[in-house]
Design a protein around this motif. Structure first.
Motif, short mmCIF file in Angstrom:
data_model
loop_
_atom_site.label_atom_id
_atom_site.label_comp_id
_atom_site.label_asym_id
_atom_site.label_seq_id
_atom_site.Cartn_x
_atom_site.Cartn_y
_atom_site.Cartn_z
N VAL A 182 -40.13 -12.44 12.39
CA VAL A 182 -40.77 -12.61 11.09
C VAL A 182 -40.41 -14.01 10.60
O VAL A 182 -39.25 -14.41 10.63
N LEU A 183 -41.41 -14.78 10.16
CA LEU A 183 -41.17 -16.15 9.70
C LEU A 183 -40.79 -16.15 8.23
O LEU A 183 -41.35 -15.40 7.42
N ARG A 184 -39.84 -17.01 7.86
CA ARG A 184 -39.37 -17.14 6.48
C ARG A 184 -39.59 -18.60 6.05
O ARG A 184 -38.68 -19.41 6.11
N PRO A 185 -40.80 -18.95 5.61
CA PRO A 185 -41.10 -20.34 5.32
C PRO A 185 -40.26 -20.95 4.19
O PRO A 185 -39.92 -22.13 4.24
N GLY A 186 -39.95 -20.16 3.15
CA GLY A 186 -39.19 -20.71 2.04
C GLY A 186 -39.94 -21.77 1.26
O GLY A 186 -39.34 -22.66 0.67
N LEU A 187 -41.27 -21.68 1.24
CA LEU A 187 -42.09 -22.62 0.48
C LEU A 187 -42.19 -22.16 -0.98
O LEU A 187 -41.74 -21.07 -1.32
N PRO A 188 -42.76 -22.98 -1.86
CA PRO A 188 -42.80 -22.61 -3.27
C PRO A 188 -43.38 -21.23 -3.56
O PRO A 188 -42.89 -20.52 -4.43
N ASN A 189 -44.43 -20.84 -2.85
CA ASN A 189 -45.00 -19.50 -3.07
C ASN A 189 -44.92 -18.64 -1.81
O ASN A 189 -44.68 -17.43 -1.89
N LEU A 190 -45.12 -19.21 -0.65
CA LEU A 190 -45.11 -18.46 0.61
C LEU A 190 -43.67 -18.23 1.08
O LEU A 190 -42.95 -19.19 1.38
N VAL A 191 -43.27 -16.96 1.16
CA VAL A 191 -41.88 -16.66 1.53
C VAL A 191 -41.76 -15.89 2.84
O VAL A 191 -40.66 -15.79 3.39
N GLY A 192 -42.84 -15.30 3.35
CA GLY A 192 -42.74 -14.53 4.58
C GLY A 192 -44.07 -14.41 5.30
O GLY A 192 -45.13 -14.35 4.66
#
Length: 232
Positions: A182-192
């Motif tokens: 599972v990817l965890r981008p950690g972007l301002p809105n996109l988190v998974g």
């Protein structure tokens, strides 16, 4: 919705912006916002990634190791982007987007990439083969196709991308886009980001967000890509 992205995070990069509408001959429902002004995506080569600075895309600080130069599947390191004079307008529509197609041979889903842009987060689904049907819509909970198990992906809102017909495995059963990690981008809105289904010619990808926001869906060719921009 103003947030500050992490200064340096392991992400997959989409280096350019995209903006063509779905191809002719498709049955479309929903209204992707500002599709005529959407950016164009052009994947950099594995040997020398060169982002399109006109789109405000972040500059990669690492080198991809994915299969093929046009559709890398491994994460890239990206930096927090800044707005540029040619940045596309922010996505504003929250309506479901759907396109119906029936290609003779379902394409293979090769992987998912992501990157931060000024004002929006971007997800790119790389495909091998013809353009196919898809829908992007809000769901309250995420379930694995086939098993019906609840997907453990945290977020304040969820977008589900459904590709049909499509496969995430070859004819001999080898995965082309595995369920894990599972990817965890950690972007301002996109988190998974998680692949939640590869069952009977349907592939589903879940996008976990911090909050519900406007999104835009565009398509690109050579290679085939589905691009989802999400405002933050």
């Amino acid at each position: 919705m103003k947030r500050v992205a992490a200064a340096l995070v392991p992400l997959a990069l989409l280096a350019a912006a995209c903006g063509t509408a779905p191809g002719s001959g498709a049955s479309v429902s929903g209204t992707p916002a500002a599709s005529s002004a959407s950016p164009a995506v052009s994947g950099p080569t594995a040997a020398s990634p060169e982002p399109d600075t006109s789109s405000g895309a972040p500059s990669p600080a690492g080198t991809p190791s994915g299969q093929g130069s046009a559709a890398p599947s491994s994460p890239w390191v990206t930096r927090t982007p800044t707005a540029g004079p040619s940045d596309p307008p922010l996505p504003t529509s929250t309506r479901r987007v759907a396109v119906a197609r029936d290609p003779e041979r379902p394409p293979l889903v090769k992987g998912v990439r992501f990157a931060g842009h000024a004002g929006f987060d971007r997800v790119v689904i790389d495909l091998q083969g013809a353009k196919t049907g898809y829908s992007v819509d809000w769901v309250r909970k995420l379930y694995e196709d086939g098993s019906g198990k609840l997907v453990d992906l945290k977020g304040g809102a969820f977008l589900q991308v459904t590709l049909k017909p499509a496969n995430a495995h070859t004819e001999d059963g080898k995965p082309t886009y595995p369920r894990r990690p599972v990817l965890r981008p950690g972007l301002p809105n996109l988190v998974g980001i998680a692949r939640t289904g590869d069952f009977e010619g349907v592939v589903t990808v879940a996008l976990a967000l911090r909050e519900r926001a406007g999104f835009r869906v565009t398509e690109q060719s050579e290679p085939t890509r589905l691009v989802i921009d999400i405002a933050h």
